[in-house]
Design an enzyme around this catalytic site. Structure first.
Site, short mmCIF file in Angstrom:
data_model
loop_
_atom_site.label_atom_id
_atom_site.label_comp_id
_atom_site.label_asym_id
_atom_site.label_seq_id
_atom_site.Cartn_x
_atom_site.Cartn_y
_atom_site.Cartn_z
N LYS A 101 0.84 -1.19 0.00
CA LYS A 101 0.00 0.00 0.00
C LYS A 101 0.89 1.25 0.00
CE LYS A 101 -4.47 1.21 1.96
NZ LYS A 101 -5.45 0.98 3.03
N GLU A 108 -19.23 -4.33 11.09
CA GLU A 108 -20.07 -3.44 11.92
C GLU A 108 -21.13 -4.20 12.70
OE1 GLU A 108 -18.29 -1.12 8.55
OE2 GLU A 108 -19.45 -3.01 8.67
N ARG A 152 -25.43 -0.71 8.35
CA ARG A 152 -25.34 -2.16 8.20
C ARG A 152 -25.71 -2.87 9.49
NH1 ARG A 152 -19.75 -3.03 4.84
NH2 ARG A 152 -21.07 -4.06 3.34
#
Length: 636
Positions: free
Chosen positions: A279, A363, A391
């Site tokens: 990354k 979540e 969610r």
């Protein structure tokens, strides 16, 4: 070279020697534009070679590439005809920072939330096969998104129905914060499989060259490969789910990726291709600190520093407040879903390691895990962005509110969210949660008010409490923000607090006909509207709804009965919002005119906060105009 790329076909015609040059130009374009506009930097720099290889091996849009979250799609946009518009990325009216079907036929899904790509890709592939369409579908998902349960539901289904889905697992050991949990460690142990893949490719190549006999050898070869796979892979989750597993591969080696993609797309069964990327690759500040450079504002490119205005944001104010409370409350725990930095919990995580829990992009689990903490006697503070808490509505209802557990939900990025567009707006939480019994909802208007709300939720509440606030700098505190919290009551702010030149004696002589009522997250715009009205010689006061639920209607009427009209401004959608509730109450009490200023029932695209508010009729000027309309109606 990049300026000459108008479609993926142009990428296919490049020589292998030209590919590193293309990758370098893509990185420069991403760094330059994100440096000016802000955006997701580290994640996009990490997938440049992977994106090039995908578009060389597959035939988009005849083949589909579905990007999970799609915050890593900048190189994809550059290779699919959007180079000329790329400077408008994340700008008002410009390109989205995520995939958007309306932008390009190469974007197959509007995405902005994690763990959805495999489900979408499987459904897309199934529909294509039903139509007799011959195309490949590729889902690109990061190891961070793979921590979400929805991804595993899709993997299980894909293995069950044996669709020839291609899943590319982009393993950079990061989502926003470094990935945690056993799954991340599991992926890191799969490095032994390259030897098996080399063996498999060699055998397949030899068999393909044998005329006539390969049909009869296929069963024997299949059994042989399964035996070798058992020796090398031992317990491989993806194999157990019914997938072929390839990898791990160097995600920055375009030639290696192309070879594998060209081989895998011929397979008639589902495949997971495990690629390892870095990354932030190519920009040393992002390589060294990928979490910080995941999503950023404009950069000082020479030093890689993020520009910062010298003010305190709501996120920072919360981070300070929870650390202070945790010092005196040993049973407070903080829970987040891969957003330690984004929710302001970095200091808490360092100081209270045994009471901090990053559950990954999960979540639903975060809420029910918190419910278990509460059932065991702790006070969980669950910190999630408003757009992502959507969610977990079932868990909030079933596992928190129904059981009357003492839990605190902190919704960062509530209300209008700039730059990220439709998928990230936090406008729906009020309408979603207001009907739920046994739950309180608070909207602090400033830093000190936020600290008071959090303290009240910890010390006084007995059932779930939601505290929501915007992605915004805190406005200047007024004396009224320090008023002690009384459940259901708001904060009355007289005009003399924000117009010090208006003396109390003068204020007493003014006939104030309109009251501005607002949620805490929309106090800044409401305050600006009140000042605009002062410039038109219209003096008004402000009543801040510190509580969205419950609301002390007696307290509201105690204030409102002194005015002939009211304008209610809220940072949520109008339908099901708090404005409708307050309006109905005030009209029943006999108030002649009440106007609601709330956001429309539509999905709002990217822009600055002020641009989104202006587009939605929610600017300070719009609120002031509504107040003036009230005055005109009162004269009729």
């Amino acid at each position: 070279m990049l300026s000459s790329i108008h479609s993926p076909d142009d990428v296919k015609h490049l020589s292998k020697k030209e590919l590193p040059i293309l990758a370098s130009e893509i990185r420069k374009a991403i760094i330059d534009v994100v440096g000016n506009n802000g955006g997701h930097l580290a994640s996009n720099l990490g997938v440049v070679e992977l994106t090039i290889a995908l578009h060389r091996s597959f035939k988009s849009p005849s083949d589909a590439i579905v990007w999970d979250v799609s915050h890593q799609c900048y190189a994809h946009k550059l290779l699919t005809g959007r180079y000329e518009q790329f400077h408008t990325l994340r700008r008002h009216g410009g390109l989205s920072g995520f995939t958007k079907k309306k932008e390009s036929p190469h974007d197959f899904f509007d995405s902005g939330h994690a763990s959805t790509s495999i489900s979408c890709a499987l459904g897309l592939l199934t529909a294509w096969q039903h139509e007799g369409r011959d195309g490949k579908v590729v889902a690109v998902i990061g190891d961070g998104a793979l921590t979400g349960g929805m991804a595993f539901e899709a993997l299980s289904h894909a293995g069950l129905i044996s669709k020839n889905l291609i899943v590319i697992l982009n393993d950079n050991q990061m989502s926003i914060n470094p990935n945690t949990g056993s799954l991340s460690r599991y992926l890191s142990r799969l490095t032994v499989t390259s030897s098996y893949q080399n063996f498999r490719h060699t055998v397949d190549h030899i068999v393909d060259k044998i005329p006539y006999f390969n049909k009869y050898l296929s069963r024997m070869i299949f059994r042989l490969k399964r035996g070798i796979k058992g020796m090398f892979l031992m317990n491989n989750l993806f194999v157990d789910l019914g997938f072929e597993y390839v990898g791990p591969l160097n995600g920055h080696d375009i030639n290696e990726l192309e070879k594998v993609f060209d081989h895998v797309k011929k397979l008639p069964r589902p495949v997971v291709i495990h690629v390892v990327t870095k990354k932030g690759k190519g920009f040393s500040p992002a390589e060294n600190d990928p979490a910080r450079f995941h999503g950023i504002g404009p950069l000082c490119l020479d030093e890689g520093k993020v520009e910062k205005i010298d003010t305190t944001s709501f996120t920072e104010a919360f981070g300070t407040a929870i650390v202070n409370l945790a010092e005196t409350h040993p049973n407070i725990a903080a829970v987040t879903a891969a957003m330690t930095k984004g929710t302001g919990l970095e200091t808490f995580a360092r100081n209270f390691k045994n009471r901090f829990f990053d559950v990954g992009i999960a979540e639903q689990h975060a809420v029910t895990f918190g419910a278990g903490l509460a059932a065991g006697g702790m006070i969980p503070v669950i910190c999630i962005y408003s757009t992502f808490i959507q969610r977990s509505v079932d868990q909030i209802i079933h596992d928190a509110a129904l059981q009357k557990l003492h839990m605190i939900f902190v919704f960062d990025r509530a209300g209008v969210v700039p730059d990220d567009g439709e998928t990230h707006q936090g406008l729906f939480d009020l309408a979603l949660l207001r009907p739920i019994p046994n739950i309180s909802i608070m909207t602090p208007a400033g830093a000190f008010d936020l600290e008071l709300c959090l303290t009240w939720a910890v010390d006084k509440a007995k059932t779930p409490v939601v505290i929501r606030y915007p992605k915004l700098s805190c406005p200047s505190d007024t004396d009224e923000f320090s008023n002690p919290i009384e459940e259901g009551k708001g904060i009355f702010i007289p005009c003399t607090s924000f117009a010090p030149t208006l003396a109390p004696a003068e204020n007493a002589k003014v006939e104030k006909k309109v009251l501005l009522i607002c949620t805490g997250g929309f106090y800044s715009e409401t305050l600006s509207a009140a000042r605009l009205l002062l410039m038109k010689d219209v003096v008004t006061d402000i009543y801040v709804l510190r509580f969205i639920k419950p609301i002390d209607t007696y307290d509201i009427w105690r204030v409102c009965k002194n005015y002939g009209a009211a304008v209610i401004a809220e940072d949520g959608v109008k339908t099901g919002g708090v404005g409708e509730y307050v309006e109905n109450f005030l009209l029943k009490q006999g108030m002649k005119t009440v106007k609601i200023k709330a956001f429309p029932d539509c999905f709002l695209s990217q822009g600055t906060r002020s641009e989104i508010c202006s587009d939605s009729g929610m600017s300070p000027e719009d609120i002031a105009a509504a107040a003036l309309d009230c005055l005109l109606e009162g004269k009729k």
